[in-house]
Motif scaffolding. Sequence first.
Motif, mmCIF file in Angstrom:
data_model
loop_
_atom_site.group_PDB
_atom_site.id
_atom_site.type_symbol
_atom_site.label_atom_id
_atom_site.label_comp_id
_atom_site.label_asym_id
_atom_site.label_seq_id
_atom_site.Cartn_x
_atom_site.Cartn_y
_atom_site.Cartn_z
ATOM 1 N N SER A 1 0.881 -0.838 4.448
ATOM 2 C CA SER A 1 -0.457 -0.492 3.964
ATOM 3 C C SER A 1 -0.584 0.916 3.391
ATOM 4 O O SER A 1 -1.704 1.345 3.100
ATOM 5 N N SER A 2 0.508 1.618 3.246
ATOM 6 C CA SER A 2 0.421 2.946 2.622
ATOM 7 C C SER A 2 1.763 3.333 2.031
ATOM 8 O O SER A 2 2.807 2.773 2.392
ATOM 9 N N ALA B 1 0.348 -3.221 0.253
ATOM 10 C CA ALA B 1 -0.846 -4.066 0.081
ATOM 11 C C ALA B 1 -2.101 -3.222 0.265
ATOM 12 O O ALA B 1 -2.844 -3.372 1.235
ATOM 13 N N PHE B 2 -2.327 -2.357 -0.671
ATOM 14 C CA PHE B 2 -3.464 -1.434 -0.649
ATOM 15 C C PHE B 2 -3.708 -1.049 -2.107
ATOM 16 O O PHE B 2 -2.754 -0.920 -2.872
ATOM 17 N N PRO B 3 -4.995 -0.864 -2.513
ATOM 18 C CA PRO B 3 -5.224 -0.466 -3.909
ATOM 19 C C PRO B 3 -4.395 0.780 -4.236
ATOM 20 O O PRO B 3 -4.337 1.707 -3.419
ATOM 21 N N VAL B 4 -3.754 0.807 -5.386
ATOM 22 C CA VAL B 4 -2.847 1.917 -5.716
ATOM 23 C C VAL B 4 -3.580 3.261 -5.614
ATOM 24 O O VAL B 4 -4.617 3.466 -6.245
ATOM 25 N N GLU C 1 -6.831 1.138 6.958
ATOM 26 C CA GLU C 1 -6.638 2.254 6.026
ATOM 27 C C GLU C 1 -7.745 2.348 4.976
ATOM 28 O O GLU C 1 -7.820 3.334 4.252
ATOM 29 N N HIS C 2 -8.555 1.310 4.843
ATOM 30 C CA HIS C 2 -9.626 1.281 3.832
ATOM 31 C C HIS C 2 -10.937 1.798 4.410
ATOM 32 O O HIS C 2 -11.315 1.421 5.511
ATOM 33 N N VAL D 1 -9.720 4.917 -4.454
ATOM 34 C CA VAL D 1 -8.655 4.034 -4.929
ATOM 35 C C VAL D 1 -9.164 2.799 -5.669
ATOM 36 O O VAL D 1 -8.407 2.151 -6.389
ATOM 37 N N TYR E 1 -9.090 5.629 0.286
ATOM 38 C CA TYR E 1 -7.971 5.666 1.219
ATOM 39 C C TYR E 1 -8.433 6.572 2.353
ATOM 40 O O TYR E 1 -8.466 7.789 2.218
#
Lengths: 394, 394
Positions: free
Chosen positions: B88-89, B107-110, A342-343, A284, A296
């Motif tokens: 977060s997802s 709030a998470f990279p797309v 989640e990262h 991501v 992700y």
Amino acid sequence: MYRVTNSIKIQNIVEFSFTFTFKKYNFSVNIQIPTLLLDENKCRQNIHFMTDKASRNKINFRPHFKTHQSAEIGSWFKDSGVSGITVSSVQMATYFAKAGWDDILIAFPVNILEISNINKLAQNINLHLLLESVESTKFLIANLKFKTGVYLKIDTGYHRTGLLPENDKDILKILSLVKNSSKLKLTGVLTHAGHAYDAQKKEEILSIHYNSINQLLKVKKMASEYFPNCILSIGDTPTSSLADDFEGVDEIRPGNFVFYDIMQYYLGICNYDQIAVALACPVVAKQRSRNEIVIYGGAVHLSKESIYNAKEHKIYGLIVKLQNGNWDKPLPGTYISSLSQEHGIIKTTEEIFEQIKIGETIGVLPVHSCLTANLMINYTTKLNRKISKFRFNS
Amino acid sequence: MYRVTNSIKIQNIVEFSFTFTFKKYNFSVNIQIPTLLLDENKCRQNIHFMTDKASRNKINFRPHFKTHQSAEIGSWFKDSGVSGITVSSVQMATYFAKAGWDDILIAFPVNILEISNINKLAQNINLHLLLESVESTKFLIANLKFKTGVYLKIDTGYHRTGLLPENDKDILKILSLVKNSSKLKLTGVLTHAGHAYDAQKKEEILSIHYNSINQLLKVKKMASEYFPNCILSIGDTPTSSLADDFEGVDEIRPGNFVFYDIMQYYLGICNYDQIAVALACPVVAKQRSRNEIVIYGGAVHLSKESIYNAKEHKIYGLIVKLQNGNWDKPLPGTYISSLSQEHGIIKTTEEIFEQIKIGETIGVLPVHSCLTANLMINYTTKLNRKISKFRFNS
């Protein structure tokens, strides 16, 4: 099937990723979110390896199903002739009893609060419980409604649970209580040599193996006075994978070997190509200044189990490229260095950094496959078939 | 209700345990397995504390829902006037959109592989995404079908994700792409100061707070040239809980404060009596020679998140006695020292060892409540009401 418009550069990357995924290698899994891939061949080979070893050594094989927790994967063991299994909770035993297993050991100190469900199991299957205290033994004698097998749990050095082998007083007290009970029948004496996971060398693991057997033989001798058919049961993936000599052993109960993982690899127990699961994770984001790739795939997918690699980096997984639902060796110099909810943050080399693109899917070989499998709702095979599994309390 | 026959000594203990549970304190939760207890009052007080702080400071409150992941607990925020949330997802956003929330930030990279579900959300709600790369920005411009809000994600020192504030080139490139797009609209500039969790002192946390704001103000100034209404958004529980000065801040997004946990306690962010969840665990074995108590409650219930206590012991949770669905301070000198898949090993004092009996249920205050909550299927209130929650991929 998902389609993207091929209009700008980043899209070409995505198209490539999908071409890669769908056409060139005919890998039909449409991965959008963290997905636990299962290589059925590797898994069946792992099962065959251990079944064959037990068979050659003429010992009973009672595999631990807490790793895969799946009725279907369980059936692959049945195909190999396995008839009795090990689980780690009453709920898991109930799940596998429903799947047709009728000889189940719950390898966990008896949770007396679940006596009602224990009785339901004892009524329908050949159930075995662990005994390690006089209190729980008395409780079972008073509250069990059906004949139930029990193993004496002995602590041969792991120091998590179990009776110390030199604790003759409690061992004899429990044996006597069992002998005089119409409900309990001693199946055997048992240990889990979990301290094998702390070993630094193969020789040390083998030493733990022989040492555990010797300690159990002493207890078995005591137990045999009361129960002449009492067996000796050991079980953990490190010793069961490495040892060739099972003199004195009647039964083994390893579980993790069905998938193996990075922890087992670092212990020298398996090769990379025996690891049967990989978590497929979308890429991501990328941080060029740090050669870091963000996926992700976090603690809620992999678990926070970590291990130190040869360079003393704490790692949460190794990275593989996914091709045709297969994966090769882990990428050199590349590992998950930290996990948030989640990262996943992957540290890698400059060269590999350039190769991996946002929108690609990469694989993570887990540090501890039991915990990763537990977190995921199902397995996905190369043919995009979903294999369901047990979930706690659902 | 479960009944036991009061015939031998161990049974008295169990009877006591149930008397304790059902009658004396009128606590009606029948616990047989690890169960996540939620103290609704503490939770609502935590919500009130943060809502009130935001209100007094005249800043928008967009709480992160990744901690509780529950539509019902979410509704308690709605009761407090909250209208926009953070998740977060994409899956979690979809869950909360179905629960009626129509202003959601992921709030998470797309994850561009989920563009189809992102479009479904963008069609129905006021959706906000994070931008931190030119590649993903271009992808969104080409593939989004509906107007979507975006925040520029800035890395103010955590070094997990985000654009460095001095990276004017990429920041301006992304701002220009957004400006020229008919689909994207800049909501604001944003950071997550996760490095506050590594701080040793309160002063250090506050310093991170002010430092993050200053870095974001610089980026906001650049962004305001293009988008005059652009806001400045920060969010993490340590800084949001401690800080009183929010000069320059338009929005906060903390999440963990809804439950707090031992990590926050050790950071000096909360008191014990603000921790709103405890995992109730059956006691299944005792090891007198080591003053250790074994509970049914392991890595699959608590997660393997650990922290070091003042004596440099690695701990996986602190222990509380459960009374009437309430719990008091953690028991002194008592903590979870190791976790297996289903086992928790508690080290304790000789005195407390004698007080705790097999068949009792004790409480564990988790090290990281987000991960413990994620593992459990629901919450149980004092009145034995079950509160359901989101589960990944189910």
